[in-house]
Enzyme design. Sequence first.
Site, mmCIF file in Angstrom:
data_model
loop_
_atom_site.group_PDB
_atom_site.id
_atom_site.type_symbol
_atom_site.label_atom_id
_atom_site.label_comp_id
_atom_site.label_asym_id
_atom_site.label_seq_id
_atom_site.Cartn_x
_atom_site.Cartn_y
_atom_site.Cartn_z
ATOM 1 C CB ILE A 1 50.148 21.016 41.027
ATOM 2 C CG1 ILE A 1 50.532 19.640 40.443
ATOM 3 C CG2 ILE A 1 51.162 22.083 40.647
ATOM 4 C CD1 ILE A 1 51.801 19.047 40.944
ATOM 5 C CB CYS B 1 41.178 22.232 39.367
ATOM 6 S SG CYS B 1 42.597 21.674 40.287
#
Lengths: 334, 291
Positions: A102, A160
């Site tokens: 994303i 992340c």
Amino acid sequence: MKKQHKLSLRGALAPKQSPSEIASASPRNDITPNLSVNIAGIHLKNPVMTASGTFGYGEEYSPYVDLNKLGAIIVKGLSLKPRQGNPCPRIVETPAGMLNAIGLQNVGVDVFIKEKLPFLKKYNAPVIANIFGQGIDEYTEVAKRLDGTGIAGIEINISCPNVKKGGIVFGTNPKEAAKVVRAVKKAASLPIITKLSPNVTDIKIMARAVEDAGSDAISLINTITGMAIDVEKRKPKLANITGGLSGPAIRPIAVRMVWETSKVVKIPIIGIGGIMTANDALEFIIAGAKAVQIGTANFVEPDVTIKILKGIEDYCERHRIKNLMELIGSLKRH
Amino acid sequence: MMNSRVLYNKNILPSYYKLGLEIDGGFPDCQAGQFVMLKISEQLDPLLRRPFGIYKNRVQGGCPLGAGSRVQGIEILYKVVGKGTWIMSGLKEGDKIDVLGPLGNSFPLSDGYKNIIMVAGGIGIVPFYMQVASCKMQVATCKILFGGRNKNDLPGLNDFKKLGVDISISTDDGSTGGKGFVTELLKEELEKKGSRGQGVKGSNNTLVLACGSKPMLKAVAEIADKKNIPCYVSLDNVMACGMGACLGCAVKVKGSRVQGFKSSRNNLQLYKMVCKDGPVFDSREIDWEKI
Ligand SMILES: Cc1cc2nc3c(=O)[nH]c(=O)nc-3n(C[C@H](O)[C@H](O)[C@H](O)COP(=O)(O)OP(=O)(O)OC[C@H]3O[C@@H](n4cnc5c(N)ncnc54)[C@H](O)[C@@H]3O)c2cc1C
Ligand SMILES: Cc1cc2nc3c(=O)[nH]c(=O)nc-3n(C[C@H](O)[C@H](O)[C@H](O)COP(=O)(O)O)c2cc1C
Ligand code: FES
């Protein structure tokens, strides 16, 4: 393709209970089990939370889930400025899982406080803000702005794997991870949960480093870096080439990491990774997690958190467990 | 989210099926363009739900679900393209399947347009069955331009013939209708209508709606844009949640100003979500270069 009659859906459409759940319609306790837990000073009615990035800002799921029933709500990762995220395609399904890249798209901390938080405050579930930054300054600035807004705590995403300049350095390097934790601790008076990356050789080293730096709790695991290729086109299936693997495919790795971590730290552990059912959640709890986060499963079944909560309750009643604390880290030897 | 019962699952053309689903209470407010997310299997692979447009909605009339019966539900028209749709093709009457929806936005209603041209490629015909019904209610004339690879790639054609709607067909191989792309039909149609751009009589009365493959939609958007005719497209994208939470179904847009985006590079919104902001978009909004 011709119509295929051979395919049996009997298995596919069988009831969702596991055999053990069906087998044990045994007598129950009269008392409802106490499922409340305390994580770093945050009181949770029950151990079921939503995982960052899989539950939006809560509002998206409010038509399907009574948010008051959740142990806590963790919102999509926040940065100082809004972020646009990665080019498409951003997601691809893989066996029993999905890859996502994303790119940490989010509204930014200020818009979150002004526009998203007021909605969440109408509910009594504690709100935990997941934060990330491209440098220590950004982490601390985001944390400062969140301090005093009424949120219950901060979860630091040091892990992340999607954004080249993002968390990867912090998440795989114990010294850098400790620096972020220390800085965020100093910047905000809120309880701090550090979310670990599984993309390391030894999770125990990372866990100890952030505990020593003052983290109040640890959550794990974030997604595992993966890749999928379209062989016809000889192109990566994600525009970002690699992405983070989530879903049931990663659960055994996550359970192992929670178990390993629980043996080396004293701070509470929140287990994450591929939880689809109450039994899955119980694996983490028995391995040593005080609470769990549900991620990808929300996409498949929007009200899965409530079903998992109910299943944990049922399990405790069946096993005559009065307090969830009895179950945490209760793994027996073979 | 509800557990629905399969009423029928009919193979109508090679690879194409119609799936009738009984839904308690139906979807009374559902509009053309909206979709549902189906949980096709209780197994972990395929894991995610699959999005499907609502082809027919019993509540709004026209759906022959158990003709004469009081059964409420929807009809899905689908094409087998992979694992999930292949499993779907094995569903039988009485099977249970979990339906999430209706989701997403819908095509604009006539808004005073007199001529509505709907351009569909293959399975892209799905949203137009209900759209024709709402056009009729608004006394707009509608015309369907339906293209497919060959005569077996025009699912639902008979349903539209039964509706009595004006329909032109093209196939890539000429096996039915004119040989060529459906975009050629659109060019011809717009010539006929004499709508050569803003200011020319008639142009403001025409609206183009399209659903199909991305290259087709891009071509339709270009044709409409050249003529200055408003055009709305229904986009297709891989989805995980269907409700704007995962941010996975993003589509690049040309950029609209949003609050909070401070630096000059950042003050444009570059992505919209097909599931929540769409699936229907104004074609001028889409960054077609990045599709
Ligand atoms: C809003 C919306 C409405 C839709 N309505 C319909 C409908 O009415 N009828 C219908 O038949 N299909 C419809 N689709 C497409 C349908 O969702 C996909 O065909 C389906 O998910 C494929 O699942 P699968 O497991 O069979 O294929 P997979 O095994 O997942 O994939 C097979 C191939 O199809 C491609 N693919 C998969 N999903 C999509 C997608 N969403 N868009 C583009 N390519 C894809 C994959 O890249 C792969 O090459 C719709 C999609 C959207 C987003
Ligand atoms: C689409 C998506 C977006 C995510 N976004 C974030 C994020 O912004 N911050 C974060 O710390 N973790 C993020 N994650 C990781 C999840 O919170 C979770 O750690 C991971 O998905 C493993 O759990 P699961 O298997 O239950 O999904 C995201 C995961 C997914 C699938
Ligand atoms: S599918 Fe999750 S945001 Fe659209």
